[in-house]
Design an enzyme around this catalytic site. Sequence first.
Site, PDB file in Angstrom:
ATOM      1  N   CYS A   1       0.861  -1.167   0.000  1.00  0.00           N
ATOM      2  CA  CYS A   1       0.000   0.000   0.000  1.00  0.00           C
ATOM      3  C   CYS A   1       0.904   1.227   0.000  1.00  0.00           C
ATOM      4  O   CYS A   1       2.030   1.175  -0.475  1.00  0.00           O
ATOM      5  CB  CYS A   1      -0.957  -0.016   1.179  1.00  0.00           C
ATOM      6  SG  CYS A   1      -0.134  -0.043   2.794  1.00  0.00           S
ATOM      7  N   MET A   2       0.459   2.333   0.572  1.00  0.00           N
ATOM      8  CA  MET A   2       1.239   3.551   0.496  1.00  0.00           C
ATOM      9  C   MET A   2       2.515   3.484   1.328  1.00  0.00           C
ATOM     10  O   MET A   2       3.548   4.048   0.957  1.00  0.00           O
ATOM     11  CB  MET A   2       0.388   4.740   0.960  1.00  0.00           C
ATOM     12  CG  MET A   2       1.087   6.080   0.791  1.00  0.00           C
ATOM     13  SD  MET A   2       0.020   7.465   1.175  1.00  0.00           S
ATOM     14  CE  MET A   2      -1.124   7.364  -0.187  1.00  0.00           C
TER      15      MET A   2
END
Length: 445
Positions: free
Chosen positions: A29-30
Amino acid sequence: MAENKNRALAAAILPLVGGAANVTTVVHCMTRLRLGLADRSLVQDEALKAVPGVMGVVEDDTYQVVLGPGTVARVTPEFEALVEEERAAAPAPGSAAGAAPAAAPEPHPVTAEELAARGAELKAARKARNATPLKLFLRRIANIFVPLIPALIGCGIVAGVNGLLTNLGWAPGVTPALGALASGFMALIAVFVGYNTAKEFGGTPILGGAVASIIVFPGVGDVEVLGSRLSPGQGGVLGALGAAVLAVYVERWCRRRVPEAVDVLVTPTVTVLVAGLVTVFGLMFVAGQIASGIGTGADWLLENTGAFAGLVLGGLFLPLVMLGLHQALIPIHTTLIESQGYTALLPILAMAGAGQVGCAVAVYLRLRRNASLRRTIRSAMPAGILGVGEPLIYGVSLPLGRPFITACVGGAAGGAGAGSGPKSLPLVKTVVVPSGPWHAPTYAP
């Protein structure tokens, strides 16, 4: 040089999570490298946390290694390549290469059966902790909206630049194009939400997007429901969620009953027809009322309990980030933006990030002789200022204990202040930063 650094970090992580044979899935993810593991007991947590560049670990439905924004996107491909290389180099079971070594295998402290039993116990305990209905629901909502964050960031920043240029009266020939770039994604966000929802719930993603696209189609304005015409976009992301979930269940029903010979024709047609009609004549109206209620509720909350609401929201947001549950708030922010043009909640939640940054600054000033921790703070501070809190949480405040509490207290104090006077804020337009939608001041001429 940077590529070697990213590969070195990936190479340091892989053996500490049990090697390629123990890795079943790799995504990111980020800020986090999310790994599916066959046997959780093979992971060396403490050694992994000590690797330079690793800011912390989180155990959820996947094993998550916190690396920070930017870094994780570069390390993940290197990690995947190393997994593939190690698997390719491993000899097949029973092959000559595998049987060649004449030396006896090194003794293992536990048998395979004991190791499997230990892994099963750990896995069962983890599932028992994390498989509550609320957590499963929030995790699914997060899985739908997290992939949309890069577009929200990019389009939001373009919207901020466009607003600034418009207010200053600069580049009048360019601002209409920038406005179109910034607004295009939000105009069609229901389609992306429908696509991701169907994917998350086990349906055909494109059918979910097709049904959700009805919500934003201009021609829907010709349809009357309960004596009033629908508005394109009515119901927004909430309607798209409901439409896509309904499409998944209709599709499943068809798959079980439609003969295979005609499935490719009948199932998509029935799915779009049934789910689409229900969406137009029911879900859009209901979701529109809910969206309106969310906006009214947010206004009432801030007008009548502003300081207290800000205190609670600002104080609890960092624990939500720590648990990875803060992404479940994205539908609320998105709904507010669609219905009101802005989300008044996010400036309050941003105070938690400010408390985290202030906490990190205090630790940096107090621990002057701890070069390693100060280096971590310097590397994580830019992301923290931009609203990505995980690097500072897992790399600084949470391991130290009390600083995390002080960061939450600071967020609560800032939230109370932001919530006590929302009507005094200037006119705003929507902007998006890494933590989600936000506001940039746009002063009326």
